[in-house]
Design an enzyme around this catalytic site. Structure first.
Site, PDB file in Angstrom:
ATOM      1  N   LYS A 210      25.016   7.762  15.153  1.00 22.43           N
ATOM      2  CA  LYS A 210      24.551   8.691  14.810  1.00 22.43           C
ATOM      3  C   LYS A 210      22.853   8.973  15.253  1.00 22.43           C
ATOM      4  O   LYS A 210      22.006   9.613  15.314  1.00 22.43           O
ATOM      5  CB  LYS A 210      24.345   8.814  13.444  1.00 22.43           C
ATOM      6  N   GLU A 216      24.325  -2.349  19.992  1.00 21.35           N
ATOM      7  CA  GLU A 216      25.174  -2.758  20.126  1.00 21.35           C
ATOM      8  C   GLU A 216      26.146  -1.545  21.129  1.00 21.35           C
ATOM      9  O   GLU A 216      27.180  -1.713  21.742  1.00 21.35           O
ATOM     10  CB  GLU A 216      26.460  -3.290  18.662  1.00 21.35           C
ATOM     11  N   GLY A 271      26.015   7.202   7.504  1.00 21.46           N
ATOM     12  CA  GLY A 271      26.659   6.688   8.604  1.00 21.46           C
ATOM     13  C   GLY A 271      28.578   6.254   7.866  1.00 21.46           C
ATOM     14  O   GLY A 271      28.895   6.355   8.740  1.00 21.46           O
ATOM     15  N   ARG A 272      28.016   5.947   6.865  1.00 20.08           N
ATOM     16  CA  ARG A 272      29.492   5.124   7.046  1.00 20.08           C
ATOM     17  C   ARG A 272      30.301   6.324   5.668  1.00 20.08           C
ATOM     18  O   ARG A 272      30.997   6.529   4.867  1.00 20.08           O
ATOM     19  CB  ARG A 272      29.013   4.247   5.769  1.00 20.08           C
ATOM     20  N   GLU A 357      27.334  -1.558   2.200  1.00 22.23           N
ATOM     21  CA  GLU A 357      25.862  -0.976   2.004  1.00 22.23           C
ATOM     22  C   GLU A 357      25.264  -0.149   1.277  1.00 22.23           C
ATOM     23  O   GLU A 357      24.381   0.388   1.107  1.00 22.23           O
ATOM     24  CB  GLU A 357      26.422  -0.070   3.588  1.00 22.23           C
ATOM     25  N   HIS A 388      50.562 -14.862   1.275  1.00 20.17           N
ATOM     26  CA  HIS A 388      51.124 -16.178   1.449  1.00 20.17           C
ATOM     27  C   HIS A 388      49.395 -17.070   1.905  1.00 20.17           C
ATOM     28  O   HIS A 388      49.592 -18.074   3.343  1.00 20.17           O
ATOM     29  CB  HIS A 388      51.617 -16.369   2.596  1.00 20.17           C
ATOM     30  N   LYS A 516      18.006  -6.494  12.343  1.00 26.49           N
ATOM     31  CA  LYS A 516      17.709  -5.888  13.771  1.00 26.49           C
ATOM     32  C   LYS A 516      15.737  -6.041  14.484  1.00 26.49           C
ATOM     33  O   LYS A 516      15.422  -6.267  15.504  1.00 26.49           O
ATOM     34  CB  LYS A 516      17.070  -3.960  13.814  1.00 26.49           C
TER      35      LYS A 516
HETATM   36  O1  F6P Z   1      24.529  -1.286   9.836  1.00 30.22           O
HETATM   37  C1  F6P Z   1      23.371   0.246   9.607  1.00 30.22           C
HETATM   38  C2  F6P Z   1      23.771   1.393   9.966  1.00 30.22           C
HETATM   39  O2  F6P Z   1      22.520   2.089  10.292  1.00 30.22           O
HETATM   40  C3  F6P Z   1      24.656   2.023   9.733  1.00 30.22           C
HETATM   41  O3  F6P Z   1      25.084   2.346   8.463  1.00 30.22           O
HETATM   42  C4  F6P Z   1      25.631   2.524  10.432  1.00 30.22           C
HETATM   43  O4  F6P Z   1      26.710   3.207  10.467  1.00 30.22           O
HETATM   44  C5  F6P Z   1      24.988   1.739  11.762  1.00 30.22           C
HETATM   45  O5  F6P Z   1      24.568   1.303  11.718  1.00 30.22           O
HETATM   46  C6  F6P Z   1      25.600   3.156  12.675  1.00 30.22           C
HETATM   47  O6  F6P Z   1      24.355   3.512  13.185  1.00 30.22           O
HETATM   48  P1  F6P Z   1      24.463   4.081  14.103  1.00 30.22           P
HETATM   49  O7  F6P Z   1      25.558   5.680  14.197  1.00 30.22           O
HETATM   50  O8  F6P Z   1      23.401   4.869  14.018  1.00 30.22           O
HETATM   51  O9  F6P Z   1      24.264   4.067  15.610  1.00 30.22           O
END
Ligand code: F6P
Length: 552
Positions: A210, A216, A271-272, A357, A388, A516
């Site tokens: 987003k 990452e 995002g979620r 979150e 189990h 971060k």
């Molecule tokens: O972990 C924080 C967060 O902002 C989440 O809410 C989001 O889904 C994720 O990082 C990835 O963010 P992006 O889609 O901006 O890379």
């Protein structure tokens, strides 16, 4: 002068529930079932292809009425309307939360900043459809003219967990033309293992972010891009293989992704909650656009149910308020998600992000510290495997852990008697959690096994199962795109309702920012050659030195 609102825990509805808890605390659920033979029928409700049996809860009609009174008092119906209408309910970021609009193409206009967003949603779905068609029909190929065989989705958090869950859950609907891979972690092993399996000529990369600022995702995408260039691809053919989904197209272009290969995301989707947007592109590629639309249809059916059904019959509200009951009145600290369907193996991880979150917050919307527990720890795993492993603690541990059992009535793979056995396992767990085993029953059992009085006395305490452990059972005829859509939407609304009760902003996530921010400074020190600066603590400094001592 406006009066300060009465604190949540001082309101009459809250106090009434606290008294009900005291009155009920020594009543086992067994007794509630014995007193009311109609209990299972009365605490059973259905919507959008899902059925909920919530009779195995420590609750009576009075408790339910009390919970619904609290929901009304906290403004759940009004806040629900505000969400659907597009009010800026994400107060700290000044944004609406309109994931429901994504599953309502063709719906009434919803205005954000003076623009109706529904046509944009429809256009994006149309673009996704034609892109999916082009890939699956072989019209769009890789740089050597071969049809695509693999799709690698690179993203993290909401840009990873939702699409991964849905793609796995709908495996029986996969068209088999493409193999899907999901890369999230900033651990070289994640991307390396995927790149080892795919061919640059026939691999499509989806960069899912987003913000297009997530470390990452950007680092993994860079590795994928370098690998592509080192293995036959060229700058000129990157456009054939790299596609992005983002609300930040300018940065995506700077990264090297062609403008026509960028699908939009919007600030008004958290995002979620984004799997319903073009972030769902891997889903559409793997199961086809018709199934992706069916997923949206199922979620929309749950939205309609949530928006228009009285609280007492409203699945997300009932589940949310039972969660409040256990978190705030019985001291439960965790909530278990136990899908008895192997295709739902990733459901706990997705719901963990969704819920933790969203509601892992310690101040109210206007910044006041809360004086009550908010979001619980969400965890779980697929049944029967968990039986189990951690179910022992559910049965005999010292903690109260409410659980949701989720199981379809029919399997996609009816081999042998597997599904009947799986179903029996699910029911035996929820029943055992509820009924437990008394000391008397344990003694009788041991006597039947022929044990001496001495051995019975020694063993009986260990065989006692306290019981009275609450659970919900969620059923669907079969796990289909529609029922899956409804299931995820159900949990989204459950999370939302709890956020309303706790008066937190369920749509921001400031807590993840600190790590971060600090990460940047620590990385500089890890990578640099100068002596590590005395940061704020000697532990971090020592760990930096250790890393540097082994740096290749
Ligand atoms: O972990 C924080 C967060 O902002 C989440 O809410 C989001 O889904 C994720 O990082 C990835 O963010 P992006 O889609 O901006 O890379």
């Amino acid at each position: 002068m406006p009066q300060a609102p009465v604190p949540l825990t001082s309101r009459p509805e809250w106090r009434a529930l606290a008294s009900l808890q005291q009155a009920l605390k020594n009543t086992p659920m067994r007794a509630l079932f014995e007193q009311d033979p109609d209990r299972a029928r009365r605490y059973f409700t259905e919507a959008a292809g899902l059925s909920l049996d919530y009779s195995k809860n420590r609750m009576t009609d009075d408790v339910l009425a009390g919970l619904m009174a609290l929901a009304r008092q906290c403004g759940v119906p009004e806040r629900t309307e505000a969400m659907f209408r597009g009010d800026r309910i994400n107060v700290t970021e000044g944004r609406p939360a309109l994931h429901t609009a994504l599953r309502n193409p063709g719906g009434d206009a919803i205005m954000v900043d003076g623009i109706d967003i529904i046509p944009e949603v429809e256009q994006t779905l149309a673009r996704m459809a034609s892109f999916t068609d082009d890939i699956l029909s072989g019209q769009r190929t890789g740089f050597t003219g071969k049809a695509f065989t693999d799709v690698v989705s690179i993203g993290i958090g909401g840009s990873f967990l939702g699409p991964k869950l849905i793609s796995e859950a709908l495996q029986p609907y996969q068209n088999g033309q493409l193999s899907g891979y999901f890369v999230a972690n900033i651990d070289g092993s994640d991307i390396s293992e995927v790149l080892r399996q795919v061919n640059p000529e026939t691999t499509l990369f989806l960069v899912q972010s987003k913000s297009f600022r997530t470390q990452e995702t950007l680092e993994n995408s860079q590795i994928a891009r370098d690998w592509f260039l080192e293995n036959g691809g060229s700058e000129a053919t990157i456009a054939k293989h790299f596609v992005a989904v983002t609300a930040n197209p300018k940065v995506a272009e700077t990264f090297g992704i062609a403008g026509e290969n960028i699908f939009p995301m919007w600030d008004w989707v958290g995002g979620r909650y984004s799997l319903w947007s073009a972030i769902g592109l891997p889903i559409a590629l793997l199961v086809g656009m018709t199934n992706f639309r069916a997923l949206l249809t199922g979620a929309h059916a749950m939205d309609q149910h949530f928006r228009h059904t009285p609280l007492e019959k409203n699945l997300p509200v009932i589940m949310a308020m039972l969660g409040i009951w256990y978190s705030n009145f019985w001291g439960a600290e965790t909530h278990a998600i136990l899908p008895y369907d192997h295709y739902l193996e990733s459901l706990p991880a997705h719901l963990q992000q969704l819920d933790m979150e969203s509601n892992g917050k310690c101040v109210t919307q206007d910044g006041q510290p809360v004086s009550y527990p908010t979001g619980p720890i969400i965890w779980g795993g697929v049944g029967a495997n968990g039986q189990h492993a951690y179910h022992q603690l559910l049965h005999q541990g010292t903690r109260l852990i409410p659980a949701d059992f989720i199981i379809p009535l029919q399997s996609h793979n009816p081999v042998g008697e597997h599904h009947a056995i799986l179903f029996a396992n699910c029911l035996s767990q929820s029943r055992a959690l509820m009924a437990g085993k008394t000391e008397e029953e344990a003694r009788q059992e041991l006597a039947r096994d022929g044990l001496s009085q001495n051995d019975i006395a020694t063993l009986a305490p260990h065989k006692v199962i306290p019981g009275n452990k609450p659970s919900n059972t969620l059923l669907m005829d079969k796990l289909t795109p529609e029922t899956l859509g409804a299931l995820i939407a159900l949990y989204e609304h459950r999370t939302f309702v709890q956020g309303v009760i706790w008066d937190v902003d369920s749509f921001d996530q400031w807590g993840v920012e600190l790590g971060k921010q600090m990460g940047k400074g620590i990385l500089d020190q890890i990578m640099g050659d100068a002596a590590p600066k005395a940061t704020s603590d000697s532990s971090t400094e020592q760990l930096i030195r250790l890393f540097r001592s082994k740096r290749p």
